[in-house]
Design a protein around this motif. Structure first.
Motif, short mmCIF file in Angstrom:
data_model
loop_
_atom_site.label_atom_id
_atom_site.label_comp_id
_atom_site.label_asym_id
_atom_site.label_seq_id
_atom_site.Cartn_x
_atom_site.Cartn_y
_atom_site.Cartn_z
N TRP A 58 13.73 10.06 -6.60
CA TRP A 58 12.40 9.77 -7.13
C TRP A 58 12.52 9.42 -8.62
O TRP A 58 13.32 10.03 -9.33
CB TRP A 58 11.50 11.01 -6.96
N PRO A 59 11.79 8.40 -9.12
CA PRO A 59 10.66 7.71 -8.49
C PRO A 59 11.04 6.50 -7.65
O PRO A 59 10.15 5.86 -7.09
CB PRO A 59 9.82 7.29 -9.69
N ALA A 60 12.32 6.13 -7.58
CA ALA A 60 12.77 5.03 -6.72
C ALA A 60 11.98 3.76 -6.99
O ALA A 60 11.60 3.03 -6.06
CB ALA A 60 12.66 5.43 -5.25
N LEU A 61 11.74 3.47 -8.26
CA LEU A 61 11.03 2.25 -8.61
C LEU A 61 11.98 1.06 -8.54
O LEU A 61 13.18 1.20 -8.79
CB LEU A 61 10.44 2.37 -10.01
N PRO A 95 3.04 11.81 -1.27
CA PRO A 95 2.69 10.39 -1.44
C PRO A 95 1.91 10.08 -2.70
O PRO A 95 1.95 8.95 -3.20
CB PRO A 95 1.85 10.09 -0.19
N ASP A 96 1.19 11.07 -3.24
CA ASP A 96 0.37 10.84 -4.43
C ASP A 96 1.09 11.14 -5.74
O ASP A 96 0.50 10.97 -6.81
CB ASP A 96 -0.90 11.69 -4.36
N LEU A 97 2.34 11.57 -5.67
CA LEU A 97 3.03 11.99 -6.89
C LEU A 97 3.15 10.85 -7.89
O LEU A 97 2.97 11.05 -9.09
CB LEU A 97 4.42 12.55 -6.54
N TRP A 98 3.45 9.65 -7.40
CA TRP A 98 3.56 8.51 -8.31
C TRP A 98 2.25 8.30 -9.07
O TRP A 98 2.26 8.06 -10.27
CB TRP A 98 3.88 7.25 -7.52
N PHE A 141 -3.09 3.91 2.39
CA PHE A 141 -3.34 4.83 1.27
C PHE A 141 -2.14 5.71 0.96
O PHE A 141 -1.96 6.15 -0.18
CB PHE A 141 -4.58 5.68 1.56
N ASN A 142 -1.28 6.01 1.95
CA ASN A 142 -0.11 6.86 1.69
C ASN A 142 0.96 6.14 0.88
O ASN A 142 1.85 6.80 0.33
CB ASN A 142 0.49 7.34 3.01
N TRP A 143 0.91 4.83 0.83
CA TRP A 143 1.87 4.06 0.05
C TRP A 143 1.28 3.49 -1.23
O TRP A 143 2.01 3.00 -2.09
CB TRP A 143 2.40 2.89 0.87
N ALA A 144 -0.03 3.54 -1.35
CA ALA A 144 -0.70 2.78 -2.40
C ALA A 144 -0.30 3.24 -3.80
O ALA A 144 -0.08 2.41 -4.70
CB ALA A 144 -2.21 2.88 -2.23
N GLN A 145 -0.15 4.55 -4.03
CA GLN A 145 0.16 5.00 -5.37
C GLN A 145 1.63 4.74 -5.72
O GLN A 145 1.97 4.56 -6.89
CB GLN A 145 -0.22 6.47 -5.52
N TYR A 146 2.49 4.70 -4.73
CA TYR A 146 3.86 4.24 -4.94
C TYR A 146 3.84 2.76 -5.33
O TYR A 146 4.52 2.34 -6.27
CB TYR A 146 4.67 4.47 -3.68
N ALA A 147 3.04 1.97 -4.61
CA ALA A 147 2.97 0.54 -4.88
C ALA A 147 2.43 0.25 -6.28
O ALA A 147 2.96 -0.60 -7.01
CB ALA A 147 2.12 -0.15 -3.82
#
Length: 601
Positions: A567-570, A46-49, A430-436
């Motif tokens: 990934w990164p599926a932006l 989840p933190d990779l982004w 928090f698990n989605w926040a860095q993707y967001a």
């Protein structure tokens, strides 16, 4: 004929011996490929982004951020980033190697760790089959901790450290007979200082890569202290010089960890952070029987106990003490299982080889020798080759993709938000926040993310988990945060949007209550089976607001998809037709976004 000549020339070997050599090589190859499988785990962390984003911004700006970025709740709060080198490696890696190249590099890193173990095992006379069979169990214990994440560098540096310790104390003796035969003291207490001399440099790199250096420094120090005690016991006053030398090495390694952008502030943060429980974070929980890592760990512990119980080799009390301490941490915290596995990979093979040799010798007594028919030889070789091919196919499939599953991440919700040009302050788990933030920054800032205590004060953390889980799980909270209240993050932080992970029932209930309170203060503007997006009713219904969402562009469904994007599926930013603020009818006429925002293309 000299037996050594026959051993050197395969053509002079007996058919049975040649078969054994072929089968042995195939079995070793199968074990090696099988070890690569667990290390090829292609699950997105989840933190990779965030890791990549922070490093890219550092590279672009040419300056390391000292305060929290991309957040509206901790602006100006010091940010102690203990993963700088790892994040730079991830950013440059994706730039140059791409996704598939990074997945392959990750496997190569893992296999390099096993290769270092193999070098240590080979020096101690361990046969390759025994060694790689042990490494297969080690690899399965590492599997859950082997997504693309900064911890990988901690594992690599730990392996380098363990190899250096193995070589530095190679003269310490391995068999009971080494001591029973009254060998010269110099043979048993010899230290190859060359391998210890480079350790301070290793800890400089490690401290700038990941906070796992603290565990590594603890292991290293305990080993050196143990060796110093052994020296004092064996040689008495004669030991003072090597003991002082070991103390100097340990002190130099400790001082080396100060060579970071934060100096001693990193250590103060570590003491404060690690001194506080983290029951909300899964990796800091104890392994349970329903966790995939549980049974591999149980098996590894059982193997370790059996190895030391039945070995013919000398039991190294220092190594046993370190294994016991790290094993205790492994059964207390999931994240320490990896370090226990690394120690087992370096220290167990000689003992397991001892047991295997004894059992093989007993089994061979009185058994008649038999040769295999050509068909049996061919069949066994074909079966082993087929197994290798299957493992290689599985490995290739994992290396081909790094999927972001729509059933786990808010892929479609973020696509919708990008299409609506959503901007403002966002509460998101928090698990989605860095993707967001990777998908929507700089238009959107988040309330809290996976950086946790590195840049967020405890009161912010408490508000986030009050909203996310309430009192449904064990919590560590500050006494200054007051009673648990899931609505406080809405009242105190005053976000513009709330993106809810629907698997968190408490957050869903809090937003449902907020939607009913005060005549409907919050409105659901997007929903699928994974996520909900809420906005303040007074804003999303106001045609004069930049965050106005016309009814035609709202989407509420329980749509569920098991498909994934690479990934990164932006999100792809689409330009919507302009919406006139003066009339809902104009907005309805000009709305051109599709009702279902799934980017299938």
């Amino acid at each position: 004929m000299n037996p050594s000549d026959a051993a050197a020339s395969p053509n002079l070997l007996s058919p049975a011996r040649r078969d054994y050599q072929v089968f042995r090589r195939l079995v070793i190859a199968l074990l090696v490929v099988a070890c690569a499988g667990p290390l090829s785990l292609n699950v997105v962390d989840p933190d990779l982004w965030g890791h990549v984003r922070y490093a890219e911004e550092w590279i672009a700006q040419g300056e390391l951020p000292r305060t929290a970025t991309h957040t509206f709740t901790a602006q100006g709060h010091p940010w102690v980033n203990h993963e700088n080198l790892a994040e730079l490696a991830l950013a440059y890696g994706f730039r140059t190697l791409g996704v598939q190249g990074m997945l392959a590099a990750k496997v190569l890193l893992g296999m390099s760790i096993l290769l270092l173990m193999s070098l240590a095992a080979r020096r101690q006379g361990v046969r390759p089959i025994a060694a790689w069979a042990t490494f297969l169990l080690v690899a399965h214990n590492l599997q859950a901790f082997f997504p693309l994440r900064p911890q990988l560098l901690s594992f690599l540096w730990c392996a380098v450290m363990l190899l250096a310790l193995d070589r530095a104390f190679a003269g310490w003796g391995n068999r009971r007979s080494d001591f029973q035969n009254n060998r010269r003291k110099a043979d048993l207490t010899a230290i190859d200082w060359r391998w210890l001399a480079g350790m301070p440099l290793l800890f400089v790199v490690w401290a700038n890569s990941h906070a796992g250096f603290a565990a590594g420094l603890g292991i290293f120090t305990v080993v050196l202290v143990g060796r110093a005690v052994e020296l004092l016991i064996r040689t008495g006053r004669e030991a003072w010089r090597p003991v002082v030398g070991l103390a100097v090495v340990a002190a130099a390694c400790g001082l080396a960890t100060l060579a970071t952008p934060y100096g001693y502030s990193l250590h103060l943060w570590l003491i404060e952070s690690l001194g506080s429980p983290r029951p909300e974070i899964t990796e800091w929980a104890a392994p349970t029987s329903d966790n995939p890592v549980f049974w591999p760990l149980v098996l590894l512990i059982a193997v370790a106990l059996a190895a030391y119980a039945f070995t013919d080799r000398r039991r190294d009390l220092v190594k046993m003490l370190v294994l016991a301490l790290v094993g205790w941490q492994a059964v207390s915290h999931l994240r320490h299982i990896a370090f226990f596995a690394l120690l087992c990979g370096f220290w167990l093979p000689p003992h397991l080889q001892s047991i295997a040799s004894r059992l093989r010798s007993k089994a061979a007594q009185g058994l008649p020798t038999a040769s295999l028919s050509p068909w049996m030889r061919t069949g066994i070789a074909a079966a082993l080759a087929g197994a290798i091919a299957l493992q290689a196919t599985f490995l290739g499939q994992r290396l081909a993709s790094l999927p972001v599953y729509r059933s786990r991440y808010p892929v479609d919700a973020l696509q919708w938000m990008a299409e609506q040009h959503v901007r403002g302050d966002l509460v998101v788990c928090f698990n989605w926040a860095q993707y967001a933030l990777a998908a929507l920054a700089p238009d959107v800032k988040v309330s809290f993310d996976g950086r946790f205590r590195t840049c967020y004060p405890q009161q912010v953390i408490d508000r986030h988990f009050d909203f996310l889980v309430g009192g449904r799980i064990a919590r560590h909270r500050s006494g200054d945060s007051g009673p648990i209240d899931g609505l406080r993050t809405l009242e105190v932080d005053r976000p513009d949007w709330v993106l809810v992970d629907r698997k968190y029932a408490n957050a869903v209930e809090v937003m449902a209550d907020a939607g009913r309170a005060n005549g409907g203060a919050w409105t659901l503007v997007y929903q699928d089976a994974v996520a909900q997006l809420w906005g303040p009713t007074a804003v999303v219904d106001d045609v004069s607001s930049p965050n106005f969402v016309p009814a035609e562009r709202r989407f509420v469904s329980d749509h569920f998809s098991l498909t994934a994007f690479e990934w990164p599926a932006l999100p792809r930013r689409r330009v919507l037709a302009p919406v006139e603020n003066s009339s809902r009818e104009v907005a309805k006429r000009d709305a051109s976004a599709p009702a279902v925002p799934y980017n299938e293309g």
